[in-house]
Design a protein around this motif. Structure first.
Motif, PDB file in Angstrom:
ATOM      1  N   VAL A   6       0.841  -1.200   0.000  1.00 43.43           N
ATOM      2  CA  VAL A   6       0.000   0.000   0.000  1.00 43.43           C
ATOM      3  C   VAL A   6       0.874   1.248   0.000  1.00 43.43           C
ATOM      4  O   VAL A   6       0.613   2.207  -0.744  1.00 43.43           O
ATOM      5  N   ILE A   7       1.933   1.253   0.776  1.00 42.75           N
ATOM      6  CA  ILE A   7       2.852   2.405   0.805  1.00 42.75           C
ATOM      7  C   ILE A   7       3.518   2.572  -0.550  1.00 42.75           C
ATOM      8  O   ILE A   7       3.630   3.692  -1.054  1.00 42.75           O
ATOM      9  N   LEU A   8       3.958   1.482  -1.158  1.00 45.56           N
ATOM     10  CA  LEU A   8       4.603   1.583  -2.470  1.00 45.56           C
ATOM     11  C   LEU A   8       3.641   2.097  -3.539  1.00 45.56           C
ATOM     12  O   LEU A   8       4.050   2.820  -4.454  1.00 45.56           O
ATOM     13  N   GLN A   9       2.363   1.751  -3.443  1.00 44.88           N
ATOM     14  CA  GLN A   9       1.396   2.220  -4.427  1.00 44.88           C
ATOM     15  C   GLN A   9       1.077   3.703  -4.266  1.00 44.88           C
ATOM     16  O   GLN A   9       0.605   4.339  -5.195  1.00 44.88           O
ATOM     17  N   SER A  10       1.337   4.255  -3.087  1.00 37.11           N
ATOM     18  CA  SER A  10       1.059   5.681  -2.886  1.00 37.11           C
ATOM     19  C   SER A  10       2.157   6.571  -3.458  1.00 37.11           C
ATOM     20  O   SER A  10       1.955   7.765  -3.622  1.00 37.11           O
ATOM     21  N   VAL A  11       3.321   5.995  -3.789  1.00 34.28           N
ATOM     22  CA  VAL A  11       4.407   6.770  -4.387  1.00 34.28           C
ATOM     23  C   VAL A  11       4.126   6.915  -5.882  1.00 34.28           C
ATOM     24  O   VAL A  11       3.895   5.921  -6.567  1.00 34.28           O
ATOM     25  N   PRO A  12       4.134   8.152  -6.407  1.00 36.44           N
ATOM     26  CA  PRO A  12       3.866   8.324  -7.842  1.00 36.44           C
ATOM     27  C   PRO A  12       4.927   7.642  -8.705  1.00 36.44           C
ATOM     28  O   PRO A  12       6.118   7.711  -8.415  1.00 36.44           O
ATOM     29  N   LYS A  13       4.464   6.983  -9.757  1.00 33.71           N
ATOM     30  CA  LYS A  13       5.400   6.283 -10.656  1.00 33.71           C
ATOM     31  C   LYS A  13       6.338   7.267 -11.347  1.00 33.71           C
ATOM     32  O   LYS A  13       7.472   6.937 -11.667  1.00 33.71           O
ATOM     33  N   VAL A  14       5.882   8.489 -11.546  1.00 33.81           N
ATOM     34  CA  VAL A  14       6.718   9.503 -12.180  1.00 33.81           C
ATOM     35  C   VAL A  14       7.931   9.812 -11.299  1.00 33.81           C
ATOM     36  O   VAL A  14       9.023  10.090 -11.800  1.00 33.81           O
ATOM     37  N   ALA A  15       7.749   9.726  -9.989  1.00 29.37           N
ATOM     38  CA  ALA A  15       8.867   9.973  -9.078  1.00 29.37           C
ATOM     39  C   ALA A  15       9.855   8.804  -9.092  1.00 29.37           C
ATOM     40  O   ALA A  15      11.058   9.002  -8.901  1.00 29.37           O
ATOM     41  N   LEU A  16       9.355   7.599  -9.317  1.00 30.62           N
ATOM     42  CA  LEU A  16      10.231   6.427  -9.336  1.00 30.62           C
ATOM     43  C   LEU A  16      10.933   6.225 -10.676  1.00 30.62           C
ATOM     44  O   LEU A  16      11.977   5.575 -10.731  1.00 30.62           O
ATOM     45  N   ALA A  17      10.376   6.772 -11.743  1.00 27.09           N
ATOM     46  CA  ALA A  17      10.896   6.521 -13.090  1.00 27.09           C
ATOM     47  C   ALA A  17      12.377   6.876 -13.249  1.00 27.09           C
ATOM     48  O   ALA A  17      13.142   6.064 -13.789  1.00 27.09           O
ATOM     49  N   PRO A  18      12.862   8.043 -12.790  1.00 25.55           N
ATOM     50  CA  PRO A  18      14.299   8.326 -12.950  1.00 25.55           C
ATOM     51  C   PRO A  18      15.188   7.339 -12.204  1.00 25.55           C
ATOM     52  O   PRO A  18      16.242   6.936 -12.712  1.00 25.55           O
ATOM     53  N   LEU A  19      14.767   6.933 -11.024  1.00 26.67           N
ATOM     54  CA  LEU A  19      15.563   5.951 -10.262  1.00 26.67           C
ATOM     55  C   LEU A  19      15.597   4.609 -10.973  1.00 26.67           C
ATOM     56  O   LEU A  19      16.656   3.971 -11.083  1.00 26.67           O
ATOM     57  N   ILE A  20      14.452   4.171 -11.456  1.00 26.09           N
ATOM     58  CA  ILE A  20      14.386   2.896 -12.169  1.00 26.09           C
ATOM     59  C   ILE A  20      15.232   2.946 -13.432  1.00 26.09           C
ATOM     60  O   ILE A  20      15.911   1.974 -13.774  1.00 26.09           O
ATOM     61  N   MET A  21      15.204   4.084 -14.124  1.00 24.48           N
ATOM     62  CA  MET A  21      16.044   4.234 -15.326  1.00 24.48           C
ATOM     63  C   MET A  21      17.524   4.073 -14.973  1.00 24.48           C
ATOM     64  O   MET A  21      18.269   3.387 -15.666  1.00 24.48           O
ATOM     65  N   MET A  22      17.955   4.721 -13.903  1.00 26.04           N
ATOM     66  CA  MET A  22      19.376   4.630 -13.521  1.00 26.04           C
ATOM     67  C   MET A  22      19.747   3.222 -13.059  1.00 26.04           C
ATOM     68  O   MET A  22      20.823   2.730 -13.370  1.00 26.04           O
ATOM     69  N   TRP A  23      18.881   2.577 -12.304  1.00 27.79           N
ATOM     70  CA  TRP A  23      19.206   1.274 -11.748  1.00 27.79           C
ATOM     71  C   TRP A  23      19.192   0.159 -12.786  1.00 27.79           C
ATOM     72  O   TRP A  23      20.018  -0.748 -12.730  1.00 27.79           O
ATOM     73  N   PHE A  24      18.237   0.181 -13.716  1.00 29.71           N
ATOM     74  CA  PHE A  24      18.022  -0.977 -14.567  1.00 29.71           C
ATOM     75  C   PHE A  24      18.385  -0.785 -16.039  1.00 29.71           C
ATOM     76  O   PHE A  24      18.305  -1.729 -16.808  1.00 29.71           O
ATOM     77  N   PHE A  25      18.791   0.408 -16.460  1.00 27.00           N
ATOM     78  CA  PHE A  25      19.091   0.638 -17.871  1.00 27.00           C
ATOM     79  C   PHE A  25      20.299  -0.169 -18.322  1.00 27.00           C
ATOM     80  O   PHE A  25      20.378  -0.602 -19.458  1.00 27.00           O
ATOM     81  N   ARG A  26      21.248  -0.399 -17.431  1.00 33.55           N
ATOM     82  CA  ARG A  26      22.453  -1.155 -17.810  1.00 33.55           C
ATOM     83  C   ARG A  26      22.160  -2.625 -18.069  1.00 33.55           C
ATOM     84  O   ARG A  26      22.883  -3.283 -18.802  1.00 33.55           O
ATOM     85  N   MET A  27      21.112  -3.149 -17.460  1.00 30.96           N
ATOM     86  CA  MET A  27      20.741  -4.544 -17.706  1.00 30.96           C
ATOM     87  C   MET A  27      20.311  -4.716 -19.158  1.00 30.96           C
ATOM     88  O   MET A  27      20.777  -5.603 -19.850  1.00 30.96           O
ATOM     89  N   HIS A  28      19.391  -3.867 -19.576  1.00 29.44           N
ATOM     90  CA  HIS A  28      18.865  -3.877 -20.937  1.00 29.44           C
ATOM     91  C   HIS A  28      18.090  -2.584 -21.115  1.00 29.44           C
ATOM     92  O   HIS A  28      17.362  -2.181 -20.213  1.00 29.44           O
ATOM     93  N   PRO A  29      18.205  -1.911 -22.256  1.00 30.07           N
ATOM     94  CA  PRO A  29      17.512  -0.628 -22.415  1.00 30.07           C
ATOM     95  C   PRO A  29      15.992  -0.706 -22.282  1.00 30.07           C
ATOM     96  O   PRO A  29      15.353   0.276 -21.947  1.00 30.07           O
ATOM     97  N   VAL A  30      15.412  -1.864 -22.516  1.00 30.29           N
ATOM     98  CA  VAL A  30      13.960  -2.015 -22.427  1.00 30.29           C
ATOM     99  C   VAL A  30      13.511  -2.278 -20.993  1.00 30.29           C
ATOM    100  O   VAL A  30      12.385  -1.992 -20.622  1.00 30.29           O
ATOM    101  N   MET A  31      14.402  -2.768 -20.166  1.00 27.93           N
ATOM    102  CA  MET A  31      14.052  -3.198 -18.814  1.00 27.93           C
ATOM    103  C   MET A  31      13.374  -2.110 -17.974  1.00 27.93           C
ATOM    104  O   MET A  31      12.358  -2.389 -17.316  1.00 27.93           O
ATOM    105  N   PRO A  32      13.859  -0.861 -17.950  1.00 24.98           N
ATOM    106  CA  PRO A  32      13.174   0.139 -17.121  1.00 24.98           C
ATOM    107  C   PRO A  32      11.722   0.382 -17.540  1.00 24.98           C
ATOM    108  O   PRO A  32      10.848   0.544 -16.687  1.00 24.98           O
ATOM    109  N   VAL A  33      11.458   0.384 -18.828  1.00 27.63           N
ATOM    110  CA  VAL A  33      10.088   0.608 -19.295  1.00 27.63           C
ATOM    111  C   VAL A  33       9.195  -0.549 -18.867  1.00 27.63           C
ATOM    112  O   VAL A  33       8.051  -0.344 -18.438  1.00 27.63           O
ATOM    113  N   ILE A  34       9.694  -1.762 -18.963  1.00 28.10           N
ATOM    114  CA  ILE A  34       8.914  -2.929 -18.545  1.00 28.10           C
ATOM    115  C   ILE A  34       8.663  -2.885 -17.060  1.00 28.10           C
ATOM    116  O   ILE A  34       7.541  -3.167 -16.596  1.00 28.10           O
ATOM    117  N   ILE A  35       9.652  -2.480 -16.269  1.00 29.54           N
ATOM    118  CA  ILE A  35       9.474  -2.412 -14.816  1.00 29.54           C
ATOM    119  C   ILE A  35       8.470  -1.339 -14.445  1.00 29.54           C
ATOM    120  O   ILE A  35       7.604  -1.543 -13.583  1.00 29.54           O
TER     121      ILE A  35
END
Length: 135
Positions: free
Chosen positions: A102-131
């Motif tokens: 419930v706490i994780l769902q209250s965080v806006p995805k727009v706020a998480l998007a830059p972090l997810i891009m930095m963390w997972f882009f090196r795995m595969h360029p498509v991975m952050p979008v899928i996550i």
């Protein structure tokens, strides 16, 4: 045709269509009349012209985007439904995991998007979008 039915058709279909046409015509006239540069506000006719010349590129990008969305949605279904069932039938998971979700769902995805891009882009360029779609 009954007058009520005719009015309903006008209200649901014709009036919105005429409003859309009026907005597009006004947009075209404003961009041409005030000579607004295309890089600021392109006219509808220039947008249609550009879209028609690059249709293959847009179809390629559409396919790629649909792939990312489909994989993210499939992952969310594949993990979300079993997790939801487990939470419903397990008092332990209801007390431990559910509040965190419930706490994780209250965080806006727009706020998480830059972090997810930095963390997972090196795995595969498509991975952050899928996550992000998965979330």
């Amino acid at each position: 045709m009954r007058p009520e039915r005719k009015e309903k058709i006008l209200r649901i279909y014709v009036y919105p269509a005429l409003t859309l046409v009026a907005i597009v015509v006004a947009w075209e006239l404003i961009t041409r009349g005030f000579k607004i540069p295309e890089f600021i506000l392109p006219s509808p006719s220039s947008i249609i012209e550009e879209a028609s010349t690059a249709i293959g590129l847009y179809l390629d990008h559409t396919y790629f985007t649909l792939y990312e969305v489909a994989v993210g949605f499939a992952l969310s279904l594949g993990l979300g439904v079993p997790l939801a069932i487990a939470i419903v039938y397990s008092r332990f998971l209801q007390n431990t995991l559910y509040p965190i979700l419930v706490i994780l769902q209250s965080v806006p995805k727009v706020a998480l998007a830059p972090l997810i891009m930095m963390w997972f882009f090196r795995m595969h360029p498509v991975m952050p979008v899928i996550i992000i779609t998965f979330l």
